[in-house]
Design a protein around this motif. Structure first.
Motif, mmCIF file in Angstrom:
data_model
loop_
_atom_site.group_PDB
_atom_site.id
_atom_site.type_symbol
_atom_site.label_atom_id
_atom_site.label_comp_id
_atom_site.label_asym_id
_atom_site.label_seq_id
_atom_site.Cartn_x
_atom_site.Cartn_y
_atom_site.Cartn_z
ATOM 1 N N THR A 16 0.849 -1.179 0.000
ATOM 2 C CA THR A 16 0.000 0.000 0.000
ATOM 3 C C THR A 16 0.887 1.232 0.000
ATOM 4 O O THR A 16 2.084 1.149 0.276
ATOM 5 C CB THR A 16 -0.881 0.020 1.249
ATOM 6 N N PRO A 17 0.357 2.414 -0.298
ATOM 7 C CA PRO A 17 1.162 3.632 -0.254
ATOM 8 C C PRO A 17 1.785 3.836 1.117
ATOM 9 O O PRO A 17 1.198 3.516 2.143
ATOM 10 C CB PRO A 17 0.139 4.735 -0.573
ATOM 11 N N VAL A 18 2.989 4.403 1.121
ATOM 12 C CA VAL A 18 3.730 4.602 2.368
ATOM 13 C C VAL A 18 3.080 5.691 3.204
ATOM 14 O O VAL A 18 2.667 6.729 2.698
ATOM 15 C CB VAL A 18 5.195 4.977 2.054
ATOM 16 N N GLN A 19 2.995 5.439 4.502
ATOM 17 C CA GLN A 19 2.503 6.432 5.447
ATOM 18 C C GLN A 19 3.694 6.980 6.222
ATOM 19 O O GLN A 19 4.315 6.276 7.015
ATOM 20 C CB GLN A 19 1.512 5.798 6.421
ATOM 21 N N ALA A 20 4.023 8.232 5.968
ATOM 22 C CA ALA A 20 5.127 8.855 6.701
ATOM 23 C C ALA A 20 4.616 9.336 8.061
ATOM 24 O O ALA A 20 3.420 9.337 8.323
ATOM 25 C CB ALA A 20 5.697 10.011 5.894
ATOM 26 N N GLU A 24 6.074 7.307 16.186
ATOM 27 C CA GLU A 24 5.633 6.797 17.489
ATOM 28 C C GLU A 24 5.253 5.323 17.418
ATOM 29 O O GLU A 24 5.474 4.583 18.382
ATOM 30 C CB GLU A 24 4.453 7.624 18.001
ATOM 31 N N ASP A 25 4.690 4.886 16.301
ATOM 32 C CA ASP A 25 4.345 3.468 16.147
ATOM 33 C C ASP A 25 5.601 2.602 16.155
ATOM 34 O O ASP A 25 5.627 1.529 16.768
ATOM 35 C CB ASP A 25 3.574 3.246 14.841
ATOM 36 N N ILE A 26 6.629 3.052 15.474
ATOM 37 C CA ILE A 26 7.881 2.288 15.428
ATOM 38 C C ILE A 26 8.569 2.312 16.789
ATOM 39 O O ILE A 26 9.101 1.302 17.262
ATOM 40 C CB ILE A 26 8.801 2.836 14.327
ATOM 41 N N GLN A 27 8.540 3.454 17.459
ATOM 42 C CA GLN A 27 9.122 3.528 18.803
ATOM 43 C C GLN A 27 8.412 2.581 19.762
ATOM 44 O O GLN A 27 9.053 1.936 20.605
ATOM 45 C CB GLN A 27 9.038 4.967 19.321
ATOM 46 N N SER A 121 8.755 5.270 8.106
ATOM 47 C CA SER A 121 7.600 5.076 7.229
ATOM 48 C C SER A 121 6.901 3.785 7.624
ATOM 49 O O SER A 121 7.526 2.861 8.144
ATOM 50 C CB SER A 121 8.009 5.029 5.754
ATOM 51 N N CYS A 122 5.598 3.727 7.393
ATOM 52 C CA CYS A 122 4.795 2.553 7.721
ATOM 53 C C CYS A 122 3.823 2.288 6.580
ATOM 54 O O CYS A 122 3.210 3.213 6.051
ATOM 55 C CB CYS A 122 3.994 2.765 9.008
ATOM 56 N N ASP A 123 3.686 1.019 6.211
ATOM 57 C CA ASP A 123 2.692 0.633 5.226
ATOM 58 C C ASP A 123 2.392 -0.845 5.423
ATOM 59 O O ASP A 123 2.735 -1.423 6.454
ATOM 60 C CB ASP A 123 3.150 0.947 3.797
ATOM 61 N N THR A 124 1.728 -1.460 4.473
ATOM 62 C CA THR A 124 1.450 -2.895 4.562
ATOM 63 C C THR A 124 2.005 -3.582 3.331
ATOM 64 O O THR A 124 2.226 -2.957 2.284
ATOM 65 C CB THR A 124 -0.057 -3.186 4.674
ATOM 66 N N GLU A 125 2.222 -4.862 3.465
ATOM 67 C CA GLU A 125 2.800 -5.662 2.391
ATOM 68 C C GLU A 125 2.069 -6.999 2.350
ATOM 69 O O GLU A 125 1.904 -7.636 3.397
ATOM 70 C CB GLU A 125 4.294 -5.852 2.672
ATOM 71 N N VAL A 133 2.279 -5.842 8.322
ATOM 72 C CA VAL A 133 2.649 -4.452 8.544
ATOM 73 C C VAL A 133 4.140 -4.303 8.267
ATOM 74 O O VAL A 133 4.940 -5.154 8.657
ATOM 75 C CB VAL A 133 2.332 -4.025 9.991
ATOM 76 N N ARG A 134 4.494 -3.219 7.576
ATOM 77 C CA ARG A 134 5.910 -2.981 7.289
ATOM 78 C C ARG A 134 6.341 -1.652 7.906
ATOM 79 O O ARG A 134 5.792 -0.600 7.591
ATOM 80 C CB ARG A 134 6.174 -2.967 5.784
ATOM 81 N N PHE A 135 7.324 -1.720 8.796
ATOM 82 C CA PHE A 135 7.910 -0.540 9.414
ATOM 83 C C PHE A 135 9.319 -0.360 8.856
ATOM 84 O O PHE A 135 10.085 -1.324 8.773
ATOM 85 C CB PHE A 135 8.019 -0.706 10.931
#
Length: 207
Positions: A16-20, A24-27, A121-125, A133-135
């Motif tokens: 899916t398109p990348v969400q910049a 905080e989600d990655i942390q 960046s966060c998106d899905t794969e 989920v892709r971080f």
């Protein structure tokens, strides 16, 4: 974490398109790693695209784990503040004692690292019909060795625990001082590819 090395799935995925702006989600994912229990990881380390090391690690928790390197046959066991080494995984020798506050110091360094991650960046794969989920982020360490890593993690969306992780790390040439010992570190570029296996019964060796 010391001597832990990380994983990439070689495949042409749908994404899916990348969400910049999802720092905080990655942390939160990185912080959760300090509380994970009963899991195993299998790691390949690559240099120049060639696998140079296979490592397995079994974690009861963050400060109790067993590591084995296929190429050298060396085993390493950490039980809180006690460390042991072995050549066969059965006969163990005391290696060294960690400082009483080693865990607190490690967690403090982790907190600093989490605050300084960038290029998130966060998106899905979707792989084989499974949505993950892709971080992605860049992180920089200063101690004990300076390095810069570009990290991609695939997670189970139900548990938000890693399935795979891929890390590309560049370590510049540098000198480090540990007590009375001074070491010269050469510049290196490595890839770490890790697969995670969860909810397994973990029994650590009893030295």
């Amino acid at each position: 974490m010391r001597r832990i090395l990380i994983g990439l799935l070689v495949i042409f995925p749908l994404a899916t398109p990348v969400q910049a702006g999802c720092k905080e989600d990655i942390q939160a994912m990185l912080a959760a790693g300090e509380k994970w229990e009963n899991y195993r990881i299998e790691t390949r380390t690559l240099m120049g695209g060639v696998t140079v090391q296979h490592t397995q690690q079994w974690f009861r928790d963050y400060s109790h784990f067993h590591q084995a390197v296929r190429e050298t046959g060396v085993h390493w066991l950490v039980l809180g503040s006690e460390e042991y080494t072995s050549r066969d995984g059965e006969t163990w020798q005391r290696s060294q004692m960690r400082k009483e506050n080693w865990l607190e110091e490690t967690l403090a360094r982790n907190a600093i690292l989490r605050e300084t991650i960038r290029e998130t960046s966060c998106d899905t794969e979707t792989i084989d019909g499974i949505s993950l989920v892709r971080f992605s982020h860049t992180q920089e360490t200063m101690e004990p060795v300076r390095s810069v890593s570009h990290v991609t993690t695939l997670l189970d969306p139900k548990t938000m625990r890693p399935v795979e992780r891929h890390m590309k790390t560049m370590t510049p040439a540098q000198s480090i001082q540990q007590g009375d010992t001074r070491a010269e570190i050469m510049e290196s570029r490595i890839e770490m590819m890790v697969d995670y296996f969860w909810d397994e019964p973990i029994t650590l060796p009893a030295p």
